[in-house]
Design a protein around this motif. Structure first.
Motif, PDB file in Angstrom:
ATOM      1  N   ASN A 197      23.776  75.378   8.963  1.00  0.00           N
ATOM      2  CA  ASN A 197      23.616  74.617  10.207  1.00  0.00           C
ATOM      3  C   ASN A 197      24.398  75.284  11.333  1.00  0.00           C
ATOM      4  O   ASN A 197      23.922  75.380  12.473  1.00  0.00           O
ATOM      5  N   SER A 233      21.279  79.342  18.376  1.00  0.00           N
ATOM      6  CA  SER A 233      20.613  78.543  19.417  1.00  0.00           C
ATOM      7  C   SER A 233      21.357  78.640  20.737  1.00  0.00           C
ATOM      8  O   SER A 233      20.754  78.805  21.789  1.00  0.00           O
ATOM      9  N   ASN A 289      15.532  89.184  19.212  1.00  0.00           N
ATOM     10  CA  ASN A 289      14.670  88.770  18.115  1.00  0.00           C
ATOM     11  C   ASN A 289      14.230  87.298  18.194  1.00  0.00           C
ATOM     12  O   ASN A 289      14.110  86.622  17.193  1.00  0.00           O
ATOM     13  N   TYR A 290      14.014  86.796  19.404  1.00  0.00           N
ATOM     14  CA  TYR A 290      13.485  85.447  19.530  1.00  0.00           C
ATOM     15  C   TYR A 290      12.091  85.378  18.954  1.00  0.00           C
ATOM     16  O   TYR A 290      11.290  86.293  19.134  1.00  0.00           O
ATOM     17  N   GLN A 325      21.531  71.669  21.575  1.00  0.00           N
ATOM     18  CA  GLN A 325      20.453  71.728  20.598  1.00  0.00           C
ATOM     19  C   GLN A 325      20.484  70.481  19.713  1.00  0.00           C
ATOM     20  O   GLN A 325      21.530  70.028  19.296  1.00  0.00           O
ATOM     21  N   GLY A 337      15.535  73.111  12.195  1.00  0.00           N
ATOM     22  CA  GLY A 337      16.544  72.720  13.183  1.00  0.00           C
ATOM     23  C   GLY A 337      16.831  73.796  14.208  1.00  0.00           C
ATOM     24  O   GLY A 337      16.230  74.867  14.200  1.00  0.00           O
ATOM     25  N   GLY A 338      17.780  73.505  15.074  1.00  0.00           N
ATOM     26  CA  GLY A 338      18.225  74.465  16.074  1.00  0.00           C
ATOM     27  C   GLY A 338      17.242  74.626  17.221  1.00  0.00           C
ATOM     28  O   GLY A 338      16.184  73.987  17.256  1.00  0.00           O
ATOM     29  N   TYR A 339      17.630  75.462  18.172  1.00  0.00           N
ATOM     30  CA  TYR A 339      16.732  75.851  19.262  1.00  0.00           C
ATOM     31  C   TYR A 339      16.542  77.354  19.194  1.00  0.00           C
ATOM     32  O   TYR A 339      16.262  78.005  20.204  1.00  0.00           O
ATOM     33  N   ASP A 340      16.732  77.933  17.995  1.00  0.00           N
ATOM     34  CA  ASP A 340      16.823  79.392  17.919  1.00  0.00           C
ATOM     35  C   ASP A 340      15.487  80.108  18.057  1.00  0.00           C
ATOM     36  O   ASP A 340      15.447  81.322  18.149  1.00  0.00           O
ATOM     37  N   GLY A 394      16.355  79.853  21.965  1.00  0.00           N
ATOM     38  CA  GLY A 394      17.719  79.779  22.467  1.00  0.00           C
ATOM     39  C   GLY A 394      17.846  78.856  23.660  1.00  0.00           C
ATOM     40  O   GLY A 394      16.853  78.371  24.210  1.00  0.00           O
ATOM     41  N   ARG A 395      19.111  78.585  24.014  1.00  0.00           N
ATOM     42  CA  ARG A 395      19.334  77.784  25.218  1.00  0.00           C
ATOM     43  C   ARG A 395      20.639  78.262  25.839  1.00  0.00           C
ATOM     44  O   ARG A 395      21.474  78.860  25.177  1.00  0.00           O
ATOM     45  N   THR A 396      20.791  78.046  27.109  1.00  0.00           N
ATOM     46  CA  THR A 396      21.994  78.533  27.774  1.00  0.00           C
ATOM     47  C   THR A 396      22.629  77.433  28.589  1.00  0.00           C
ATOM     48  O   THR A 396      23.229  76.523  28.017  1.00  0.00           O
ATOM     49  N   TYR A 439      29.308  70.406  15.233  1.00  0.00           N
ATOM     50  CA  TYR A 439      28.592  71.677  15.157  1.00  0.00           C
ATOM     51  C   TYR A 439      27.907  71.849  13.807  1.00  0.00           C
ATOM     52  O   TYR A 439      26.830  72.421  13.727  1.00  0.00           O
ATOM     53  N   ARG A 495      24.518  69.799  13.990  1.00  0.00           N
ATOM     54  CA  ARG A 495      23.524  70.082  15.038  1.00  0.00           C
ATOM     55  C   ARG A 495      22.389  70.997  14.604  1.00  0.00           C
ATOM     56  O   ARG A 495      21.265  70.864  15.070  1.00  0.00           O
ATOM     57  N   GLY A 496      22.699  71.962  13.725  1.00  0.00           N
ATOM     58  CA  GLY A 496      21.681  72.944  13.334  1.00  0.00           C
ATOM     59  C   GLY A 496      20.891  72.524  12.112  1.00  0.00           C
ATOM     60  O   GLY A 496      20.085  73.300  11.597  1.00  0.00           O
ATOM     61  N   SER A 497      21.081  71.294  11.646  1.00  0.00           N
ATOM     62  CA  SER A 497      20.448  70.848  10.398  1.00  0.00           C
ATOM     63  C   SER A 497      18.920  70.855  10.468  1.00  0.00           C
ATOM     64  O   SER A 497      18.329  70.700  11.539  1.00  0.00           O
ATOM     65  N   LEU A 498      18.284  71.008   9.321  1.00  0.00           N
ATOM     66  CA  LEU A 498      16.857  70.720   9.210  1.00  0.00           C
ATOM     67  C   LEU A 498      16.665  69.291   9.694  1.00  0.00           C
ATOM     68  O   LEU A 498      17.404  68.400   9.280  1.00  0.00           O
TER      69      LEU A 498
END
Lengths: 617, 617
Positions: A247, A254, B4-5, B97, B151-154, B157-159, B430, B433-436
């Motif tokens: 995660n 992200s 690599n987006y 995200q 998950g994520g916004y990868d 990405g986001r800024t 944190y 946030r990146g979880s499935l």
């Protein structure tokens, strides 16, 4: 201590469903009769310590291995145990709670009931404290019902992690005698199982009839040797931590602005960090064993991470994830030396506030260089095994600070051209320890519980329950028992003021084998992990569907079938005897003698004390 | 920024299986035709701000609600959209995200393709930065394939989290014009959706043909109002955090020696902390909203926790778990005032090192009282929404230290008689946030993505995609769209030097409703949680089997069907008209007038600016 041990609880759907899950037994333990085959008497991997160990454990050293086979197995010398008198067994949780501990109890309870419904099981309340104080709870189906396949040790709790002083050992013996226990099962890691062996020896020499059995339950995964492939709890801990690390990786990718420094619980060895790296593919991991073997200093490690950050910046990346085992602090030479000085002063009664003044000039200079939060943590009193309070020392924060300082320097000097370096630190440990155990840990612990019963039914003392071939399905698991003394080694030397630890036999934590396949796998991929963000997300621990039957990489890549090989060697030796029977030709006899003499030569060289094949890289 | 987006990734079993999961659509969105019914023009809940909002948003204020119905629905005024010209749509991830964000894109992409295979979707790379710089990626089935239900916004990405300055707004408009976009979808929380409304208004008045649509995606769960029941990501975050909190509870109960202080991500409001408390039953939670409403000081909160520790000690318990929302620091009056002074000085350009000297005597005294780590954190520059850097301020550590000091005092005074107080601190954010995304979030986000398309197909601008009746299965979900301006309020006053924030309409984070059913549920059980260790373990996030269809307590206990009630009111009004048609008896007419006059009276009182029913407790 709270009064609601063993009470039934109101639990949500998933927990309820898990409580109903019934682990499978391997074929050898199904039915009521089990065949026991005894192997040769055991020695130790550490031949140099052999004499010290046999001297310390006159009653329990050198006992044979035991293999549990199905009653129909065709093995000549095996003994079938058909008599199952009523027995009384106690058990105690000792050491850090590990997911699956409750299932050892459940397995043991079921095995007892199947073989004789009048047998009884007692759990000591509050771990070793309950053992010493004769506080216990009789285990019933009702008590167990809400703890089956559940995490934690909260059915009974745990307190101190040692049974070592004469007072403690005598209190434990008194408890066993008062309760008229035929067996005492100790659930724990390296320290607790060393204590179990000592207790077994003491009981045997004092003619106390209670047999002592150990069970390898520790999230650290460091109770690993010829007989033990992995420990109950390790699989779950690595899965829960890998979920979180993954995660964090997704998060890093992200937002692309943070470096996450994650420290992982696991004591001195880096097994958890290695397994989690293979599961999640973070950008970097600093294994304590690598640092030890290459004697890396704080400066070296900082430089290594900074170089990585810089290289990633050159690829346009200003985020990343770095894993650190909690044992790292003790593997960095200068920090280890400093800790030794501090602990020495503490042992001599120097108050905390005065320690910094009494350090040697060199240690004092290092101490002053370190940030205040880290100094405070180094001054914490050491644990019962004389190691530093690893869970409390925020090595990840120290490294993050050092890296930030160095990157800022490089930025000013125009060497680093990336974005501002931002670190976020985490310690993953407590949040995984209490997890519902994975299917693997539920099964492994439950079967180990059954084996404990069979060890006691076979009248064995000072043994640990073992299962090998674990990477295969449960129906291929091989069940056995090994004398705990055969897992011991003797430390030949020791630094600093802890000279009293020289020469005491113990099970020492197994470190990550830098020549093993798991480490090789890491090395092969390290360059990709570092630059390519080849993050992998095994997802949350699943109990149904895909992922639920996954096993640890470090378990599956190693070709560990020690017990199988021991048996294969025996069959080779038997075959030689069969071929070279009296009456065979002179030629055959000469060939056999020549070949065997060469085998003996090779093995003699390899097992001589001076042979360094194990430690040389 | 990395290159690599959108690349395809190699992913493990569970992730693969999740990538194949196809969320269901509610009946109204199935098929190619959709019927749109427009409700009455909207107002705002905050009637006092009505004029300010309508003045700031002349083009987009007061637009009607839209309901999407199945083509066969029997609604007189509904309009069926059968023409689906080729359109070009852009989307941007803005803000933190949240699990499920990728599914909004997937839903939108599928809806576009279903209605016209020539339509295209562009994702801005690196969030708002990509929007400003015209950096984008054309979304294809191939790009999406490994990001479905992940998950994520990868994927992109986001800024930065804002589109607010004239420069930013102009850059966004230029991007939309260059790309000839018919629609721009903004995925984010309260700030990003406020920006979406502003962008919609600017575009409309500048005759830029791009329609702007917002989607409520924020793990904080604080974009909640009459139209929005919950946010994408909240369900997953609460489930992952609850898993960890429950593990910590089990751990506490097993070892019985630690108090865990856990801070939870979630910004100013305490929704995450409340939901996790209802899931896991920790011993205590300090909600920011309670602290605000009762004006509790640091001393009050410390005393409250110490009293709890002491009471638990009297029950023989020396362990526990305390939850804290990250927004707590801003709700404690004296800390808030101190932060205001610090931020004021920072705004005036006072360098960090000089700030402590320029504080008012009162603030300076408080500042000196606080431990050094906490002082450093208070001095961090505020975020873009002018709040403190909540994720970086370790309020849990401050409270743990204050409680330890106070408990030690009570111990000396003989008031506290328990064991030594040991605290361990955690920040959970944190790592979740990146979880499935959970099944709920996967479904919710996917359907919202579809709704975005229908909003654009209906030619609407400045709307947010909404789904109500979420606590029921997907086939009962009601899909619609509400003007974002209808969710705005105007802050009537502001403390300290931030006077420039007065009067600017915005979507403000919804706080926990202390009169709501979820809070009531907490209060009913708080005493049990505190003493009885009634810990509950929902377990890890499941995708199959028990637990996989669970929804948030805070979503399910509230009776939220606002859209349904609006419709019901309409039907009542229609019915009155039908009954009281010209030609009805004088009696009926008099009764109707009398009853309606009384209704008007009540509503006039309730909607007058001075009515305080909303804020009075």
């Amino acid at each position: 201590m709270s009064s609601n041990y063993g009470i039934q609880r109101d639990i949500p759907d998933l927990q309820k469903k898990r409580a109903l899950y019934q682990p499978e037994l391997p074929p050898c333990l199904q039915g009521t009769d089990v065949r026991v085959e005894f192997g040769d008497g055991t020695t130790t991997a550490d031949l140099t310590g052999h004499h010290v160990i046999s001297h310390s454990f006159p009653c329990t050293y050198g006992q044979p291995l035991a293999h549990f086979l199905r009653p129909t197995a065709k093995v000549a010398d095996a003994q079938i145990i058909t008599e199952h008198p009523t027995i009384r067994v106690g058990f105690v949780f000792s050491g850090r709670q590990s997911p699956g501990g409750h299932n050892v109890v459940w397995g043991l309870y079921n095995a007892l009931r199947i073989h004789n419904p009048n047998s009884s099981l007692f759990g000591f309340i509050g771990g070793t404290e309950g053992l010493f104080a004769q506080k216990f709870l009789k285990i019933t189906e009702e008590v167990l019902s809400t703890y089956k396949n559940q995490g934690g040790y909260d059915m009974l709790g745990r307190t101190q992690d040692q049974i070592r002083t004469t007072e403690q050992v005598n209190a434990a013996m008194a408890s066993c005698q008062t309760l008229k226990l035929n067996g005492l099962v100790i659930v724990g890691g390296v320290t607790s199982n060393t204590d179990a062996a000592q207790l077994a020896e003491t009981f045997a020499s004092a003619k106390c009839p209670t047999k002592v059995v150990g069970v390898p339950v520790t999230l650290n995964g460091d109770l690993k040797n010829q007989f033990v492939e992995t420990n109950v709890g390790f699989d779950t801990i690595c899965k829960v931590n890998s979920q979180l690390i993954s995660n964090i990786c997704t998060d890093a990718l992200s937002a692309e602005k943070y470096y996450y420094f994650v420290r992982l619980m696991g004591r001195k060895a880096s097994h958890v960090a290695l397994e989690c790296t293979l599961q999640s593919h973070p950008n970097m991991v600093i294994l304590g064993e690598e640092v030890s073997s290459a004697k890396l200093t704080l400066f070296d490690i900082t430089t290594q991470i900074c170089d990585a950050v810089q290289e990633r910046a050159e690829h346009g990346k200003s985020h990343g994830v770095v894993l650190i085992p909690e044992g790292l602090v003790e593997t960095v030479p200068e920090l280890y030396a400093l800790l030794q000085e501090i602990h020495g002063l503490q042992k001599n009664g120097v108050p905390t506030d005065n320690i910094s003044k009494q350090l040697s000039p060199w240690a004092s200079a290092l101490f002053k260089f370190l940030p205040p939060f880290f100094r405070r943590q180094l001054l914490l009193l050491p644990e019962s095994d004389e190691s530093a309070q690893l869970s409390q020392i925020e090595m990840e924060k120290l490294l993050a600070q050092l890296v930030e300082t160095e990157i800022n320097k490089r930025l000013k000097a125009g060497i680093y051209k990336g974005k501002k370096f931002n670190a976020i630190c985490h310690f993953f440990g407590y949040q995984a320890r209490g997890s519902l155990p994975s299917k693997f840990d539920s099964d492994y612990a439950y079967v180990l519980g059954h084996i404990c019963y069979h060890i006691l039914a076979a009248g064995l003392n000072g043994y640990m329950a073992t299962i090998t071939n674990l990477k295969n399905p449960v129906n291929k698991w091989k069940c056995g028992a090994a004398p705990i003394t055969a897992m011991m080694t003797v430390k030949q030397w020791s630094y600093g003021p802890r000279t009293n630890s020289i020469g005491k036999p113990a099970i020492h934590p197994a470190t990550v084998d830098l020549r093993g396949k798991a480490y090789e796998l890491l090395r092969q991929n390290a360059a990709n992990y570092l630059i390519d963000d080849d993050y992998r997300n095994p997802g949350p621990l699943q109990f149904e569907g895909p992922g639920s039957d996954a096993k640890a990489f470090t378990l599956c890549v190693e070709d560990q079938d020690y017990m199988g090989r021991i048996k294969k060697l025996q069959s080779y030796l038997d075959k030689v005897k069969t071929i070279v029977k009296p009456g065979c030709s002179q030629d055959v006899l000469v060939a056999a003698l020549s070949s065997m003499s060469s085998v003996i030569d090779v093995l003699s060289v390899m097992t001589a004390p001076s042979y360094s094949g194990q430690s040389y890289l």
